[in-house]
Structures are given as structure tokens and as C-alpha cells.
Design a protein around this motif. Structure first.
Motif, PDB file in Angstrom:
ATOM      1  N   PRO A 450      -4.904  -2.686  -2.799  1.00 28.25           N
ATOM      2  CA  PRO A 450      -4.541  -1.916  -3.996  1.00 28.25           C
ATOM      3  C   PRO A 450      -5.631  -1.905  -5.062  1.00 28.25           C
ATOM      4  O   PRO A 450      -5.868  -0.872  -5.699  1.00 28.25           O
ATOM      5  CB  PRO A 450      -3.270  -2.627  -4.492  1.00 28.25           C
ATOM      6  CG  PRO A 450      -2.683  -3.258  -3.274  1.00 28.25           C
ATOM      7  CD  PRO A 450      -3.862  -3.689  -2.461  1.00 28.25           C
ATOM      8  N   THR A 531      -1.039   3.488 -10.670  1.00 26.85           N
ATOM      9  CA  THR A 531       0.146   4.046 -10.008  1.00 26.85           C
ATOM     10  C   THR A 531      -0.092   4.154  -8.507  1.00 26.85           C
ATOM     11  O   THR A 531       0.790   3.838  -7.695  1.00 26.85           O
ATOM     12  CB  THR A 531       0.466   5.431 -10.597  1.00 26.85           C
ATOM     13  OG1 THR A 531       0.671   5.314 -12.008  1.00 26.85           O
ATOM     14  CG2 THR A 531       1.717   6.008  -9.950  1.00 26.85           C
ATOM     15  N   LEU A 534       0.222   0.703  -7.049  1.00 26.25           N
ATOM     16  CA  LEU A 534       1.619   0.300  -6.853  1.00 26.25           C
ATOM     17  C   LEU A 534       2.212   0.995  -5.631  1.00 26.25           C
ATOM     18  O   LEU A 534       2.952   0.376  -4.848  1.00 26.25           O
ATOM     19  CB  LEU A 534       2.430   0.641  -8.107  1.00 26.25           C
ATOM     20  CG  LEU A 534       3.914   0.279  -8.071  1.00 26.25           C
ATOM     21  CD1 LEU A 534       4.094  -1.223  -7.889  1.00 26.25           C
ATOM     22  CD2 LEU A 534       4.609   0.736  -9.352  1.00 26.25           C
ATOM     23  N   LEU A 535       1.864   2.267  -5.448  1.00 24.78           N
ATOM     24  CA  LEU A 535       2.341   2.984  -4.260  1.00 24.78           C
ATOM     25  C   LEU A 535       1.799   2.333  -2.990  1.00 24.78           C
ATOM     26  O   LEU A 535       2.535   2.189  -1.994  1.00 24.78           O
ATOM     27  CB  LEU A 535       1.897   4.448  -4.342  1.00 24.78           C
ATOM     28  CG  LEU A 535       2.234   5.326  -3.128  1.00 24.78           C
ATOM     29  CD1 LEU A 535       3.735   5.406  -2.925  1.00 24.78           C
ATOM     30  CD2 LEU A 535       1.636   6.723  -3.305  1.00 24.78           C
ATOM     31  N   VAL A 537       1.017  -0.818  -2.629  1.00 22.84           N
ATOM     32  CA  VAL A 537       1.750  -2.069  -2.436  1.00 22.84           C
ATOM     33  C   VAL A 537       3.062  -1.803  -1.698  1.00 22.84           C
ATOM     34  O   VAL A 537       3.434  -2.536  -0.765  1.00 22.84           O
ATOM     35  CB  VAL A 537       2.017  -2.741  -3.796  1.00 22.84           C
ATOM     36  CG1 VAL A 537       2.994  -3.904  -3.636  1.00 22.84           C
ATOM     37  CG2 VAL A 537       0.718  -3.246  -4.408  1.00 22.84           C
ATOM     38  N   CYS A 538       3.768  -0.743  -2.101  1.00 24.40           N
ATOM     39  CA  CYS A 538       5.037  -0.402  -1.435  1.00 24.40           C
ATOM     40  C   CYS A 538       4.796  -0.017   0.030  1.00 24.40           C
ATOM     41  O   CYS A 538       5.543  -0.436   0.924  1.00 24.40           O
ATOM     42  CB  CYS A 538       5.731   0.736  -2.182  1.00 24.40           C
ATOM     43  SG  CYS A 538       6.200   0.341  -3.878  1.00 24.40           S
ATOM     44  N   VAL A 539       3.749   0.777   0.257  1.00 25.91           N
ATOM     45  CA  VAL A 539       3.443   1.182   1.632  1.00 25.91           C
ATOM     46  C   VAL A 539       3.083  -0.036   2.485  1.00 25.91           C
ATOM     47  O   VAL A 539       3.518  -0.164   3.643  1.00 25.91           O
ATOM     48  CB  VAL A 539       2.293   2.212   1.638  1.00 25.91           C
ATOM     49  CG1 VAL A 539       1.809   2.478   3.057  1.00 25.91           C
ATOM     50  CG2 VAL A 539       2.733   3.507   0.981  1.00 25.91           C
ATOM     51  N   THR A 540       2.308  -0.953   1.911  1.00 17.81           N
ATOM     52  CA  THR A 540       1.927  -2.166   2.641  1.00 17.81           C
ATOM     53  C   THR A 540       3.144  -3.004   2.984  1.00 17.81           C
ATOM     54  O   THR A 540       3.262  -3.543   4.098  1.00 17.81           O
ATOM     55  CB  THR A 540       0.931  -2.987   1.808  1.00 17.81           C
ATOM     56  OG1 THR A 540      -0.221  -2.186   1.505  1.00 17.81           O
ATOM     57  CG2 THR A 540       0.492  -4.229   2.560  1.00 17.81           C
ATOM     58  N   ALA A 541       4.068  -3.130   2.034  1.00 22.66           N
ATOM     59  CA  ALA A 541       5.284  -3.897   2.290  1.00 22.66           C
ATOM     60  C   ALA A 541       6.088  -3.280   3.437  1.00 22.66           C
ATOM     61  O   ALA A 541       6.601  -3.998   4.311  1.00 22.66           O
ATOM     62  CB  ALA A 541       6.137  -3.973   1.023  1.00 22.66           C
ATOM     63  N   VAL A 542       6.175  -1.956   3.451  1.00 22.04           N
ATOM     64  CA  VAL A 542       6.905  -1.284   4.535  1.00 22.04           C
ATOM     65  C   VAL A 542       6.197  -1.519   5.868  1.00 22.04           C
ATOM     66  O   VAL A 542       6.841  -1.800   6.899  1.00 22.04           O
ATOM     67  CB  VAL A 542       7.018   0.226   4.239  1.00 22.04           C
ATOM     68  CG1 VAL A 542       7.582   0.974   5.449  1.00 22.04           C
ATOM     69  CG2 VAL A 542       7.903   0.456   3.025  1.00 22.04           C
TER      70      VAL A 542
END
Length: 837
Positions: A450, A531, A534-535, A537-542
Motif C-alpha cells: 500500500p 484512498t 486503503l483499497l 489493503v482490502c484487496v490484500t485481505a481478500v
């Protein structure tokens, strides 16, 4: 613990000391945030924060001490509650005291940018004569393409202004950090010895005259920028310290020992060992950036860990048996080992320079050495938190350093996420060594990606595999590199032999970086904002959550791996089926290379003539790879402006090239020399194009229309000397005008070669569709399709509305790369097949 073992070497299996201690993490984070804010804060705000924090912390400590009495055995719950409350008050007090200390340090360092005469002089954009002390190694600016020319290289140095000489002869003392910008002399971009400024060592005092201007943007640790007048040698008024001379001598000897190596190893080995990137070419640097391998050039903690492991043993076994390095074999006790390690740490910082990653690695290593010396081995998380706290208080500007942030994030990931991911992989049948390597690379990439996306607006899809492939080569390259550094001062022949051995793993690292950067699907564009971070980070978590489930299904994991490989490689046959690009039977293709030109003429299976190379090696390389071009019988460079030739390394990379043909007008001189140098390195002949010359290769033939052997009158500039081609392929004709201006366009129509020019199928519009076009030439060419290569939102207004209107009025369909992307043309006769990427 170690003392009680009765052995000078310490206990073989010391007792584990409980769970991870996180008490230092909140104070470190609080100090980090406070230091970043306090650097710009006014003195009154800093004083208020310090007073409030100290007062509240003192009150909490007094209350905690007064309420810390223990209760009776029948009141154990109440006693536990009071103990917890007392501990929490002490913890909050510690956080407040660290905030106060960080505010003081940040306020004082920030005040350095505002005090003294330099900030006021910078606001007046005045010329000054000052005495400065160099505080960093000189470095060359990266080449930048600005329109049709390459921005001249400059030498950058961090420095402190110590004395300011007034026009009336008065002298004012100060300590103000500035950035020196010195024009680079000829050859400085190729060899470190090209300018005497590049040989300056930190702590050298220099007297300079130049214009002082305000620093651009905020957040930097400089109060102003000092642009030195002229490119003459520096006027040294104070020699560097003995320590810096010793470090400079070592680095110079290391460079001398690597002189005979292959270019990549010669450039990369000093960077791996001591962070000396003076020989790293822009192409190699870009390859490391594209594959997220730049940490190898930053002398990160990995380098220091490898060297320290030689002394104290593998870090992974430190909690059970640290006596696996050279120290026990030499019979050194623990405390003597720690002293030797401390000396090694100090030498590491001096030779490698105190950059953020070096300081962080040295601080963590020092704390680990202290733990060894005292026998109190705890989790490395407190060591990392202490390192962050100490470094931020010592140098609060690190709180705003992206390099420091990435270094801490990567280390934290290796200490927290990597062990858990490694255990999970081993639990699913992955062998231990591959599991540890994969977990380490994946964890570091997950937390750092990120931040990298914010800096580069791009996400690398090859970072993890590239880091895995170079991991086994980093340790031998680093060890052999430090051995070269150690032997170079007293035995250059031995050092050269060791450096030759180090060149093998070093060359492997460079090859992996270049191969990863050349993959068409190696990276994707990403929003370069927080931003976007942060997006990501969400993609990595998924991806992590889905990956955990995929590991339970080996066949499905294999299918996903194959799909990822296809995305990265993007083989042209498969890409053509899915995207339609490149189209079957294409004859001409205009690449989207931004504000520049690059056109490909199909000359057979995997073969093509390239006309101009654009400004960016990576973009033109990707275009040629997507078109499946592996053989180039001829590269035609219409003229030497940077937006036509700067991408030449990308054209030549990994392809067989028969010859390079250019205009006879060799200006700009620096870009003409750049082309000749690139050709000489690869032993490619360079010829001159002359009007009337005919050539043929495969099903492609062309006629050179311009320039004539001796143009009369002579060209007014490089644009009017552009090589102009009339190309025929499978019944299609294409007129390529380079950047011809109207005077040369009119002369072309009157010349013998251009007198018979008639209607063509495709016109490559001159000079990116500028307003300066000859209407007679447009009417004579009468193209059915007009192609304009230009960059999005360029500052020149290309293409001009008047030019587009004139072409459309003549019946041409106009396509432009800034809107339509890359364009391929096929068909024949009365039928044009146009495909956009």
C-alpha cells in the motif's frame, strides 16, 4: 541466565521468557506521530503540548504510586483490579512522556529550518555566497524527459549552511540544512569521476556561490535549495573528517575491485554492500523499482543481519542456541561477542552512511546485542519498538521518511506475520525452507505494497516471485561483497577475485529484476493516494483469506498459479484470442508511448522495423512484447530529440537488432551521443539515412524521402532533419513525416524524392499533430487514416484542433494515442482494418 549456566559461551537452550512484550509499542507509535506533526508546529504549540503531557504524566505517576498498596488474601480480585489500574496509569504516563520528548525534538529540529538568514534570503530568490558542510554522498539526478529534450543531469548534495557572507562583507554563522544542485559536467552521467563534485565526502566544507530559492513542497528537512552557479570544481575550504576519509577510501577501493566485472554486477555489487548506487543505470534502477527489489540497494536490515549472523549465528535460532557463528569458534564469550558486534555495527553505519534503513538496522542490532550481553533475550518486537522510539527522538525527520516507514513495516511483518504464515504453510505440507521464504516475501509485500502504491501509483504482481528468486543469491552476494570490501584496502588482486565470485549471484539478481520488469503483466496501475492504499489493503485481505482456502485444494491452487503465470507473461497468441490485440495480419502499429513517437512496421513472423523509440524504455518494450517482436532488422531514429530516442534501451532489450539508421544532423549532441553509446555497447552498426535510399525486408519495402545528402538551405533544427519514409506493405502505403516543420515539408514536396508523392493510405502526422503543418502536403498525401502519437494532458496542446480539422476535412479518419491508445492497421487495397488496443 547465561551467567548461571557456568559456561563462558552461555546456555545452549535458555528458558523462553514468556509471550511477546508489547508495552513499548504504544509509546513508539505516539512518539512517531508527534514528531511528524511537531516539525511544522509553532513554538507556542510545542511548549503547550510538552507542559500538558509532563503535568498529566506526573500526576498519573503520583496517583499510581499512592494507590499501589496490596490488599489481603480475601480481597484478591480488588487487589488485581487496583494493580491493573496502577499499571495502566504508568503506561499512559509513559506514552505522554514520549509524546513530550518527541514534541521537543521535533520542535527543535523544525526550528532549524526557520532560524538564521537563509530562509529570508530564499524568499527573495537572491544570489548568495555561503560556506556549507556536505552531509551526504553526492548523487546524480535521474534523467527526465521534458518535451523533445532530456533535462540536463544535475548533482545533488545535502548540506548545512555554516556561514553566510553578506554583500557588505559581514559574515553570519548558522546551521541551516539546504539542498545543493550543481550542474553536471560532460561525462558525469556515465562515470563517477566525470565531475569533482561527485568525489566530495560528507563533512567536507565548500564555499559556493549561487541562487537560493525556497524548497518545493513541505515535509522536507531542507530550508531552501541552493542552485550553484556554473559547473566548475568545488572550492574546498575544509577537509572531511578522518572517519569519512576512511569510509570513502573503503568505498573507492570496493569500486576499483569491481571495475572489471560485467556492467550489471559492476553497478550492483557496491549497492548491495554499502548502498553505493552511483553506477546503477536508469534502466536497471527502473527494473528494480518495477519488481519491488529496491530494498536491496538501500542497505536495509537484511544486509546487516547477514553480516551479524556470521558473528553470532542464525537469528532464527537465537532463542535456543545463538552460538553458531564465528564467535564461539574463536572462543569469544558472550560479552566479548557483543563488543565485537557493537564495533561491527558502528563500522556498518560509518561505511554505509546513516540512512534511515541503516540506522534502523543498526539500532535493532544494537539492542539485540545488548540482549545477548545481558542474557535477557526477549521478543524482537520490543527491540523494534525501542529502535523506532530512539531513532525518532534522535532524528524526528525519520517520522516523515517513506523509506523508514517501509523499513519498519517490513521488519514488523517479518516478526509477526511471517512466522504464522510459515507455520500455516508447513501445516499444509509445504517444506520448511520454502515455507519460510514464501511467508517472509509474502508478509513483507502485503504490508509494504500500500505504501509503495502511494509512491509509484502502481502495484507489482511479480514482487513476491522476484523476491523469492533472488533470496538465495542475496546472502552469498552480500557475504562475498563484504569480503571484497575487507580485502580491497590491502590486496586488490584478492579483492578482484572475490568480486568475480560475487558477480555470479549479483548478476543473477540483476537478471531477475530485468526479466520481471519486462513481463507485460508484471504490474498494474493503481490510484496513487491513501484512498488507493486503503483499497489495496482490502484487496490484500481478500486475497489472503481466499488463498488460505485455496491451499486446501492443491489442484485448484495449481490452476490459479497457471492463470497468474498467463497474466504475467501474456503470450501474444493467447492475448490475441482474448483481447484481439495484436490483430492478425497487422501491417503498421503505432505504440502508445506518451508524448513521443514509436511505430512498428511488420516484417514477418516476430520481425519488425521500428521507427523511433519514444521517451520511455519500459513503455516501448511492453508494446513490442505485446506485438510479439523479437527480431528487428532495422531501427530508424528520425532525429535525436529525446521523445524519439530516449526509449532506445527498451527497443534493444532482449531482441536481435541488425542496424540503427539515423539522420545526419547530430543534434542535440547529448542525445546523439546517447544513441551511439547504446549502439556501441551492443555492437550494433549505425548508418545514415539519405533521400533516395530504398530498402526491403520480408514483405516490407520503403523509400527514404528526406533528408537529402546536403539539404539547402540547411535544417533550422533537428525537426527539419527528420528522416521521412514512404512505406509499402501488402498493398498499403504509409507516409511517416517524423517531426518535419512546414519549411521542410515544403522543401520535401519540391525535392526529387518527394516530387512524385501521391495519395497514401496512412499518414503518420508530423510533430504529434502540432499546428505547424503545410496544407499542400496534407492535400497531396490525402490520407484515409491519420495517426497522431501524443501524450495525455501534454502541455503543448498537441494535437492542435486546426490540424485535426484540416485532416478530417480532407476525408481522413483521425486516431490519436492519448485517446485511442495503441493502433494497428491491416488490410489491403481499398480495405483498411483498424484495431485499437
Amino acid at each position: 541466565m547465561h551467567v548461571g549456566s557456568g559456561s563462558p559461551l552461555g546456555a545452549a537452550h535458555p528458558r523462553q521468557e514468556g509471550p511477546t512484550d508489547l508495552r513499548l509499542v504504544p509509546p513508539a507509535l505516539a512518539a512517531w506521530a508527534t514528531a511528524a506533526v511537531a516539525l511544522d508546529a509553532p513554538p507556542g504549540w510545542v511548549a503547550g503540548v510538552v507542559a500538558v503531557c509532563v503535568a498529566v504524566a506526573g500526576w498519573l505517576l503520583i496517583v499510581a504510586r499512592g494507590g499501589g498498596g496490596s490488599g489481603s488474601g480475601g480481597r484478591r480480585a480488588g487487589s488485581w483490579w487496583r494493580g491493573w489500574r496502577s499499571w495502566s496509569k504508568v503506561s499512559v504516563a509513559a506514552v505522554l512522556l514520549c509524546v513530550a520528548a518527541a514534541a521537543v525534538s521535533g520542535g527543535l529540529h523544525g526550528a532549524d529550518l526557520r532560524r538564521g538568514p537563509v530562509p529570508g534570503l530564499a524568499r527573495q530568490y537572491t544570489h548568495v555566497t555561503v560556506e556549507v558542510e556536505v552531509t551526504s554522498d553526492p548523487r546524480l539526478s535521474r534523467p527526465r524527459i521534458k518535451g523533445d529534450h532530456a533535462a540536463p543531469a544535475a548533482i545533488l548534495l545535502d548540506a548545512e549552511v555554516r556561514r553566510v557572507e553578506g554583500r557588505d562583507g559581514t559574515v553570519a554563522g548558522t546551521r541551516t540544512p539546504v539542498l545543493l544542485i550543481v550542474p553536471a559536467g560532460p561525462g558525469a552521467a556515465r562515470e563517477r569521476e566525470g565531475s569533482p563534485w561527485l568525489s566530495l565526502l560528507p563533512s567536507t566544507r565548500v564555499r559556493v556561490t549561487g541562487r537560493v530559492v525556497p524548497a518545493l513542497g513541505g515535509g522536507d528537512r531542507i530550508a531552501a535549495v541552493l542552485r550553484v552557479r556554473g559547473a566548475g570544481p568545488p572550492r574546498v575550504v575544509g577537509q572531511p573528517s578522518g572517519t569519512q576519509r576512511f569510509a570513502g577510501e573503503l568505498r573507492g577501493r570496493l569500486r576499483a575491485a569491481t571495475d572489471g566485472l560485467e556492467p550489471d554486477a559492476r553497478a550492483l555489487l557496491p549497492g548491495l554492500v554499502v548502498g553505493d548506487t552511483s553506477r546503477i543505470t536508469p534502466e536497471l534502477d527502473e527494473a528494480f523499482r518495477a519488481t519491488d527489489l529496491t530494498h536491496l540497494l538501500a542497505v536495509s536490515g537484511a544486509n546487516f543481519t547477514i553480516v551479524l549472523a556470521l558473528l553470532i549465528g542464525p537469528p532464527g535460532r537465537a532463542q535456543r542456541i545463538e552460538r553458531r557463528g564465528l564467535a564461539p569458534r574463536l572462543g569469544l564469550p558472550l560479552r566479548a561477542t557483543a563488543v565485537c558486534g557493537g564495533a561491527l555495527t558502528l563500522g556498518f553505519v560509518i561505511v554505509c552512511r546513516p540512512d534511515p534503513s541503516v540506522l534502523r538496522a543498526a539500532a535493532c542490532g544494537s539492542i539485540a546485542l545488548l540482549a545477548i550481553a545481558t542474557g535477557r533475550r526477549r521478543s524482537l518486537i520490543p527491540a523494534l519498538a525501542t529502535a523506532v522510539l530512539v531513532l525518532v527522538l534522535y532524528d524526528p525527520w525519520l517520522a516523515r521518511s517513506y523509506g523508514f516507514l517501509l523499513s519498519v513495516l517490513a521488519t514488523g511483518a517479518l516478526l509477526t506475520l511471517a512466522p504464522r504464515w510459515s507455520a500455516a504453510l508447513r501445516g499444509r505440507g509445504v517444506p520448511p525452507r520454502p515455507a519460510e521464504a514464501l511467508a517472509a516475501a509474502g508478509a513483507a509485500q502485503a504490508v509494504c505494497a500500500p505504501v509503495v502504491a502511494v509512491l509509484s501509483a502502481r502495484v507489482s504482481l511479480v514482487a513476491v516471485p522476484c523476491n523469492l528468486l533472488v533470496e538465495f543469491a542475496v546472502a552469498p552476494a552480500t557475504v562475498l561483497g563484504f569480503a571484497t570490501l575487507a580485502t580491497a584496502p590491502w590486496a586488490i588482486p584478492v579483492a578482484k577475485a572475490v568480486a568475480w565470485c560475487a558477480s555470479w549471484p549479483t548478476g543473477w539478481i540483476a537478471d531477475i529484476a530485468r526479466a520481471g520488469a519486462a513481463l507485460p503483466g508484471g504490474g498494474i496501475d493503481w490510484p496513487g493516494s491513501w484512498t488507493g492504499a486503503l483499497l489495496l489493503v482490502c484487496v490484500t485481505a481478500v486475497v489472503v483469506l481466499v488463498g488460505r482456502r485455496l491451499l486446501r485444494h492443491p489442484w485448484l491452487s495449481g490452476v490459479c498459479g497457471v492463470l497468474l503465470l498467463l497474466v504475467l507473461v501474456q503470450p501474444p497468441p493467447l492475448t490475441r484470442v482474448i483481447t484481439g490485440w495484436p490483430p492478425t495480419g497487422w501491417r503498421f502499429a503505432m505504440c502508445d508511448v506518451g508524448q513521443g513517437d514509436a511505430t512498428v512496421l511488420a516484417a514477418g513472423d516476430g520481425s519488425g522495423v521500428v521507427v523511433d523509440a519514444g521517451p520511455d524504455p519500459i513503455r516501448v518494450d511492453r508494446c513490442l512484447s505485446a506485438l510479439g517482436i523479437t527480431r528487428i532488422p532495422l531501427v530508424v531514429l528520425t532525429h535525436f530529440h529525446a521523445d524519439h530516442v530516449a526509449g532506445l534501451p527498451g527497443v534493444l532489450r532482449g531482441r536481435s537488432v541488425g542496424a540503427i539508421e539515423t539522420t545526419g544532423f547530430g543534434e542535440p549532441l547529448d542525445q546523439a551521443e546517447f544513441v551511439r553509446r547504446q549502439a556501441a555497447v551492443r555492437r550494433i552498426p549505425v548508418t545514415r539515412a539519405v533521400a533516395g535510399e530504398r530498402r526491403r525486408t520480408g514483405g516490407l519495402d520503403w523509400l527514404v524521402l528526406w533528408p537529402p545528402p546536403s539539404p539547402v538551405p540547411g535544417p533550422e533544427g533537428p525537426n527539419d532533419a527528420s528522416v521521412t519514409l514512404l512505406v509499402r506493405s501488402a498493398g498499403l502505403t504509409m507516409l511517416m513525416l517524423g517531426d518535419l516543420e512546414p519549411p521542410a515539408q515544403q522543401a520535401l514536396l519540391r525535392s526529387p524524392a518527394g516530387a512524385g508523392l501521391g495519395a497514401v493510405d496512412v499518414l503518420k502526422v508530423a510533430h504529434h499533430g502540432s499546428a505547424y503543418q503545410d496544407p499542400d502536403l496534407i492535400r497531396r498525401a490525402a490520407p484515409r487514416l491519420a495517426l497522431i502519437s501524443t501524450g495525455a494532458d501534454n502541455p503543448y496542446g498537441h494535437p492542435a484542433p486546426s490540424t485535426v480539422a484540416a485532416l478530417e476535412a480532407g476525408g481522413a479518419q483521425v486516431l490519436r494515442t492519448d485517446v485511442d491508445g495503441a493502433v494497428a492497421v491491416g488490410g489491403g487495397g481499398d480495405r483498411l482494418l483498424i484495431t485499437r488496443d
